[in-house]
Design a protein around this motif. Sequence first.
Motif, short mmCIF file in Angstrom:
data_model
loop_
_atom_site.label_atom_id
_atom_site.label_comp_id
_atom_site.label_asym_id
_atom_site.label_seq_id
_atom_site.Cartn_x
_atom_site.Cartn_y
_atom_site.Cartn_z
N TRP A 102 -9.07 23.71 34.94
CA TRP A 102 -9.87 23.33 36.28
C TRP A 102 -10.84 22.24 36.10
CZ3 TRP A 102 -11.98 27.53 39.87
CH2 TRP A 102 -11.12 28.44 40.19
N VAL A 103 -11.01 21.95 34.84
CA VAL A 103 -11.62 20.70 34.32
C VAL A 103 -10.70 19.68 34.67
CG1 VAL A 103 -12.68 19.52 32.37
CG2 VAL A 103 -13.43 21.77 32.69
N LEU A 104 -9.73 19.65 34.27
CA LEU A 104 -8.86 18.65 34.61
C LEU A 104 -8.43 18.45 36.12
CD1 LEU A 104 -6.81 16.25 33.74
CD2 LEU A 104 -4.92 18.19 33.55
N ALA A 105 -8.31 19.33 36.85
CA ALA A 105 -8.24 19.23 38.32
C ALA A 105 -9.50 18.80 38.82
CB ALA A 105 -7.95 20.79 38.96
N PHE A 106 -10.42 18.94 38.58
CA PHE A 106 -11.85 18.63 38.96
C PHE A 106 -11.97 16.89 38.68
CE2 PHE A 106 -16.43 17.29 38.65
CZ PHE A 106 -16.95 18.11 40.02
N VAL A 107 -11.77 16.48 37.54
CA VAL A 107 -11.75 15.19 36.93
C VAL A 107 -10.62 14.37 37.84
CG1 VAL A 107 -11.44 13.64 35.10
CG2 VAL A 107 -12.80 15.69 34.80
N LEU A 108 -9.45 15.00 37.97
CA LEU A 108 -8.44 14.03 38.59
C LEU A 108 -8.94 14.05 40.26
CD1 LEU A 108 -5.10 15.36 37.03
CD2 LEU A 108 -6.20 13.03 36.64
N PHE A 109 -9.36 15.04 40.80
CA PHE A 109 -9.98 14.94 42.28
C PHE A 109 -10.80 13.75 42.48
CE2 PHE A 109 -12.38 16.01 45.76
CZ PHE A 109 -11.58 15.57 46.74
N ARG A 110 -12.01 14.14 41.59
CA ARG A 110 -13.07 13.02 41.61
C ARG A 110 -12.57 11.56 41.15
NH1 ARG A 110 -15.26 13.28 44.95
NH2 ARG A 110 -16.70 11.73 44.24
N LEU A 111 -11.71 11.36 40.35
CA LEU A 111 -11.07 10.02 40.09
C LEU A 111 -10.17 9.63 41.39
CD1 LEU A 111 -10.74 7.94 37.96
CD2 LEU A 111 -8.51 9.19 37.41
N PHE A 112 -9.37 10.26 42.02
CA PHE A 112 -8.64 9.91 42.98
C PHE A 112 -9.55 9.75 44.26
CE2 PHE A 112 -4.78 11.45 40.88
CZ PHE A 112 -4.15 10.38 41.06
N ASP A 113 -10.60 10.56 44.59
CA ASP A 113 -11.15 10.33 45.57
C ASP A 113 -12.30 9.16 45.41
OD1 ASP A 113 -12.26 11.23 48.09
OD2 ASP A 113 -14.16 12.00 47.04
N ALA A 114 -12.81 8.90 44.36
CA ALA A 114 -13.68 7.69 44.19
C ALA A 114 -12.77 6.26 44.07
CB ALA A 114 -14.39 7.79 42.82
N ILE A 115 -11.56 6.23 43.29
CA ILE A 115 -10.94 5.02 43.29
C ILE A 115 -10.15 4.81 44.66
CG2 ILE A 115 -8.99 3.88 42.16
CD1 ILE A 115 -9.94 5.28 39.61
N LYS A 116 -9.77 5.59 45.25
CA LYS A 116 -8.93 5.67 46.55
C LYS A 116 -7.85 4.73 46.42
CE LYS A 116 -12.58 6.85 49.47
NZ LYS A 116 -12.57 8.12 49.24
N PRO A 117 -6.54 5.30 45.38
CA PRO A 117 -5.62 4.21 45.60
C PRO A 117 -4.69 4.51 46.68
CG PRO A 117 -5.19 6.40 44.26
CD PRO A 117 -6.54 6.28 44.68
#
Length: 156
Positions: A102-117
């Motif tokens: 769940w931590v990994l899912a949260f971090v990855l989501f925030r990363l993709f949402d912030a960086i917006k590749p």
Amino acid sequence: MAWLLQRPLCFLGFGFGTGLAPVAPGTFGTLPALPLAGLLLACGFGSWGITVIAILLFAFGVYVCDYTEQALGIQDYGGIVWDEIVAMLLVLAWTPDGFWWWVLAFVLFRLFDAIKPWPIRWFDQRVHGGFGIMLDDIIAALFVLLVMGVVWMVVA
């Protein structure tokens, strides 16, 4: 906060007030998805059940985010975080059980949402209104699920 409490749809749009965080409102706005997903899992909803709920909340969120955006008079305001809640709920529906998953899912989501590749940024810049607000986060959620699937295959 009083303004939000007088407008229930805006209160939802602001993630029950979490979008009011003075820093990283998207991160704080994602947090309500965690207990919501936990509650749905505890009530016996499986991945598909939570996915159906996320789809319904997405459709409702188009209206909520559009309404909130119009009430504010600001396009895709950072405090509108209903989209983060719904997208994270979708991610958690398919995330393996366990704290670190769940931590990994949260971090990855925030990363993709912030960086917006690409193509997240492309949609974010071209699709507006409530649908646009919701869409880029759902695409970010799909990216997270793809990465999580790869990680799962490597460690399983």
